[in-house]
Motif scaffolding. Structure first.
Motif, PDB file in Angstrom:
ATOM      1  N   ARG A   1     -52.942  14.650   7.317  1.00 30.39           N
ATOM      2  CA  ARG A   1     -52.143  13.497   6.910  1.00 30.39           C
ATOM      3  C   ARG A   1     -52.767  12.199   7.832  1.00 30.39           C
ATOM      4  NH1 ARG A   1     -46.189  15.827   5.246  1.00 30.39           N
ATOM      5  NH2 ARG A   1     -46.798  17.282   3.839  1.00 30.39           N
ATOM      6  N   GLN A   2     -52.626  12.384   9.191  1.00 26.41           N
ATOM      7  CA  GLN A   2     -53.031  11.187   9.988  1.00 26.41           C
ATOM      8  C   GLN A   2     -54.281  10.875   9.739  1.00 26.41           C
ATOM      9  OE1 GLN A   2     -51.506   9.564  12.268  1.00 26.41           O
ATOM     10  NE2 GLN A   2     -49.422  10.757  11.954  1.00 26.41           N
ATOM     11  N   GLU A   3     -55.346  11.931   9.502  1.00 24.56           N
ATOM     12  CA  GLU A   3     -56.664  11.067   9.168  1.00 24.56           C
ATOM     13  C   GLU A   3     -56.574  10.502   7.806  1.00 24.56           C
ATOM     14  OE1 GLU A   3     -60.731  10.387   8.828  1.00 24.56           O
ATOM     15  OE2 GLU A   3     -59.613  11.142  10.464  1.00 24.56           O
ATOM     16  N   ILE A   4     -55.825  10.821   6.769  1.00 26.15           N
ATOM     17  CA  ILE A   4     -55.852   9.991   5.604  1.00 26.15           C
ATOM     18  C   ILE A   4     -55.336   8.618   5.921  1.00 26.15           C
ATOM     19  CG2 ILE A   4     -54.607  10.032   3.223  1.00 26.15           C
ATOM     20  CD1 ILE A   4     -54.938  13.060   3.225  1.00 26.15           C
ATOM     21  N   ALA A   5     -54.207   8.674   6.484  1.00 28.38           N
ATOM     22  CA  ALA A   5     -53.463   7.456   7.182  1.00 28.38           C
ATOM     23  C   ALA A   5     -54.427   6.395   7.902  1.00 28.38           C
ATOM     24  CB  ALA A   5     -52.282   7.686   8.048  1.00 28.38           C
ATOM     25  N   ARG A   6     -55.354   7.161   8.732  1.00 31.91           N
ATOM     26  CA  ARG A   6     -56.311   6.309   9.489  1.00 31.91           C
ATOM     27  C   ARG A   6     -57.287   5.886   8.289  1.00 31.91           C
ATOM     28  NH1 ARG A   6     -60.997   5.983  10.478  1.00 31.91           N
ATOM     29  NH2 ARG A   6     -61.588   8.004   9.274  1.00 31.91           N
ATOM     30  N   ARG A   7     -57.811   6.639   7.684  1.00 30.38           N
ATOM     31  CA  ARG A   7     -58.790   6.149   6.658  1.00 30.38           C
ATOM     32  C   ARG A   7     -58.262   5.025   5.839  1.00 30.38           C
ATOM     33  NH1 ARG A   7     -60.971  10.152   1.559  1.00 30.38           N
ATOM     34  NH2 ARG A   7     -61.915   8.341   0.558  1.00 30.38           N
ATOM     35  N   PHE A   8     -56.946   5.038   5.447  1.00 30.05           N
ATOM     36  CA  PHE A   8     -56.655   3.851   4.508  1.00 30.05           C
ATOM     37  C   PHE A   8     -56.362   2.560   5.261  1.00 30.05           C
ATOM     38  CE2 PHE A   8     -52.710   1.735   2.800  1.00 30.05           C
ATOM     39  CZ  PHE A   8     -53.277   1.138   1.611  1.00 30.05           C
ATOM     40  N   GLN A   9     -56.136   2.759   6.701  1.00 29.32           N
ATOM     41  CA  GLN A   9     -55.974   1.717   7.572  1.00 29.32           C
ATOM     42  C   GLN A   9     -57.173   1.055   7.662  1.00 29.32           C
ATOM     43  OE1 GLN A   9     -52.561   0.394   7.861  1.00 29.32           O
ATOM     44  NE2 GLN A   9     -52.676   0.158   9.813  1.00 29.32           N
TER      45      GLN A   9
END
Length: 477
Positions: A344-352
């Motif tokens: 989840r954190q990697e997906i959030a980072r990618r979106f950011q």
């Protein structure tokens, strides 16, 4: 990394380090996690604390790990998770300065948590502490059992009152175990009958709770709201009307005693209507027709993304809808119940950070806390629930520190359906929440509706005015 705390964060650090117990009730986006990390660092450097034990929702364990690596990379961290043998070994043998675990694990491993607290001077942190608000729940019982063995107890929550004033009563007892500064739960409830805003407890709240809002602390861009009413096609309207009419007929035929039993489960029945208005395939899995909202979403997202650099968050409450939209929207990413916590954190980072990742589809229960999505200045709610805490927390994912653009929130409402009543309920709670802490959901208020009021709600999508007064709230200064 080096960082500079904002004024309200310095106040928060002073509040936590200066007290053996406290509830940091900063609104979402004001940096509660950073404040707790910095407060622990200062106590560790001062030789007055040895270990931080963080208990948090399962979805936030990796968020704590990421924040600790970002703001305090010198602190060793263990996450206690996995099979019972593995997590007990971590609790028993960990030498890490910080141990992070979930409420689910804490319930099962209460004895191990107590032993860990007793070995060193331990600070117990309950993140999203309203998870332990229900006195009769296993989570609350476990936290009240562990709390006396910690040297300090810090609770973190932007919405510590999500149902009634008794939510704070439970959390105060975790903060000061054995002291019962607010008396028994029964006595507290009795006093609320005469003082529903709990003014009699204000001195205790002022001593143990530090509340700060974004309006007080930050100069953030404006928020605006747009309701997009979606007309249902004939086939979807017929299905909705049929289910609604059958519910009204069923309610009218109930005796008084039968209705009281029915009302206790009314929320789940109303949710089926919401699902039918949003995406009928949630109820009829074999249905091969396109819901009205999907076509509307095509146009809205297309318009938003037609401007280079824009990003959008699309919130939905339903797994099947999210998975359908992932197929429908090229390049979209998602955080929802089926997304592994480790990803989840990697997906959030990618979106950011990734300019080509422009659409995030998310479920408020999975991504409504612990994430920053300030790359998006547009938010669309494909569906809404009665849960005010989910609604408020999801908004704060992109209206927070780091946001530089005005934020637009678009709510898709199926015209002439129960969704219009949901929005009315959320708006009432939002108005109360300015300076007050709002209600969690419709469970209590829906169950209190009379048969006539329930039929009025179903037929005309209107809540009775008295529903506003059914929620007990209080001022946190």
């Amino acid at each position: 990394m080096t960082y500079t705390l904002l004024q309200h964060q310095e106040e928060g650090v002073g509040f936590l380090t200066g007290n053996a117990a406290g509830l940091l009730a900063f609104e979402q986006g004001l940096g509660k996690t950073l404040v707790a990390i910095d407060a622990f660092r200062r106590l560790l450097d001062g030789g007055t604390a040895d270990r931080l034990l963080v208990v948090c929702p399962n979805s936030l364990k990796r968020n704590w790990l990421a924040e600790l690596r970002k703001f305090a990379p010198f602190l060793s961290v263990d996450i206690a998770e996995g099979p019972p043998k593995k997590r007990r070994e971590i609790f028993r043998e960990s030498k890490a300065r910080v141990v992070v675990t979930s409420y689910e694990t804490a319930r099962a491993e209460t004895t191990s948590l107590i032993a860990l607290c007793q070995r060193q001077r331990t600070i117990l942190v309950l993140d999203e502490s309203h998870a332990a608000k229900n006195w009769r729940s296993q989570t609350s019982a476990a936290m009240r059992t562990v709390a006396p063995h910690a040297n300090r107890r810090w609770l973190l929550s932007g919405t510590p009152v999500t149902n009634t004033a008794t939510d704070l009563h439970t959390q105060v007892n975790i903060l000061e175990p054995g002291k019962s500064p607010l008396g028994s739960e029964e006595a507290f409830r009795a006093q609320l009958e005469f003082d529903p805003h709990a003014k009699f407890a204000q001195a205790t709240f002022d001593r143990l709770i530090l509340r700060r809002t974004k309006e007080q602390c930050l100069d953030l861009p404006e928020k605006s709201y747009v309701d997009v009413r979606v007309e249902l096609p004939d086939w979807q309207r017929r299905a909705y009307n049929q289910m609604r009419d059958e519910m009204i007929a069923e309610i009218r035929d109930l005796s008084g005693q039968e209705y009281r039993a029915y009302a206790a489960t009314a929320l789940s029945k109303l949710t089926r209507l919401i699902q039918l208005a949003s995406n009928p395939a949630l109820i009829f899995p074999d249905l091969d027709k396109q819901p009205a909202k999907f076509e509307t979403l095509d146009g809205l997202i297309g318009d938003i993304l037609s401007v280079p650099g824009r990003k959008v968050i699309l919130w939905s409450n339903y797994i099947r809808t999210i998975e359908s939209l992932l197929v429908r929207i090229p390049g979209a990413v998602a955080i929802y119940g089926a997304t592994p916590n480790t990803e989840r954190q990697e997906i959030a980072r990618r979106f950011q950070e990734d300019a080509d990742t422009r659409v995030l589809i998310a479920n408020p229960a999975a991504a409504g806390t612990g994430f920053t999505f300030t790359a998006a200045s547009f938010t669309i709610y494909e569906s809404l629930s009665w849960r005010y805490d989910h609604y408020a927390q999801s908004q704060d994912r992109n209206h927070r520190i780091g946001q530089t653009e005005p934020v637009t929130y678009m709510r898709l409402l199926a015209a002439d359906t129960i969704e219009e009543a949901v929005v009315i309920a959320l708006e009432r709670k939002s108005a109360l929440a300015r300076g007050l802490l709002g209600d969690e959901g419709a469970d209590a208020s829906v169950a209190q509706l009379s048969q006539a009021e329930m039929c009025e709600l179903l037929a005309n999508n209107r809540l009775p005015e008295r529903e506003v007064a059914d929620h007990t709230t209080m001022v946190l200064s």
